[in-house]
Design an enzyme around this catalytic site. Sequence first.
Site: not given
Length: 356
Positions: A107, A332, A335
């Site tokens: 990702s 998160d 990312h």
Amino acid sequence: MDVGSFAIRAALLFVSLAVHHRGIARGGGCDLYKGIWVRDEAYPLYDASRCPFIEKEFDCLKNGRPDRDYLKYRWQPKAGCNFPRFDGGHFLSQILKGKSIMFVGDSLSLNQWQSLTCMLHVALPQANYSLVRTGELSTFSFPGYGAKVMFSRNAFLVDMVSTSHGVALMLDSIKGGDLWKGIDVLVFNTWHWWLHTGRKQPWKFIQVGNARYQDMDRLVAYEKALTTWVKWVETNVDTAKTRVFFQGISPDHMNGSDWGEPNARNCEEQKDPFFKTYPAGHHPAQLVVEKAIGAMPKPVAVHLLDVTSLSQLRKDGHPSVYGGHGEHRAMDCTHWCLAGVPDTWNELLYAALLRS
């Protein structure tokens, strides 16, 4: 794997790699990866609201992030480096016309692919485009330019195979690489999934040849897999026709002690970059990457996008609780928000392609 084993292995690798560290994928006496983050009111390169296809998890402003200063930083290499400003029109009409670029990885590769599609679309908003997702392959096409920007989701690069004993992570096998052949520019990445355990671990055991292991030191496993990937590149890629890149390790910011702020448990409410030498030092997985690429025959066929150190400084660049997870507000710190740090990775990719 505990922090102690990381630190010990990193120290050993650093000693053995000191010769390689300065010489990989750099030319002309200019190291674009050494520099500082400077505030620039002309940034960001695009407004995410103008990318109707952006993944919800990366659109931090739309998800309610209240601060905007993180958008205003530009990477500035040290004096003497010519770092060209990204030109989406030139990228499409001169570099990518009639060609394809594929990001292969997890990702974090999705993050970089999504960034580049936004950078190109906003630069040429009138250009027709299409976005097709088939299984683990996403293809963003500009038919007027015969150009494709692709993302192949492949978290480990090496094979995972279902067996009678369960799913095996095959450290010495890449049979799923046919999709990568014939692409003009390949950008590989793997690391994030190598540390997953328990329910997040998608394999039951590791296999090398006929030997099976319930587990092993994850850095050792990672090095074995990268050695397999290097052999695959050497055997299957004509580097006279295909440019091959490896996206350096994308760091997370889950521990404030890494940047000298032990009271910060993670990246939440971080609003500014870190402007000094990063206290945590070299990322151990990055040293493994450098060793694998540095061992390739000269001239080295792979260009390392050495984004680790510059990204370590951007503790402010993650979604934190603004990753679009609704009421759960999951943290998160892995990312990156878009617009944001992956745009700089693509500026560096653009600069490398201009040099070729």
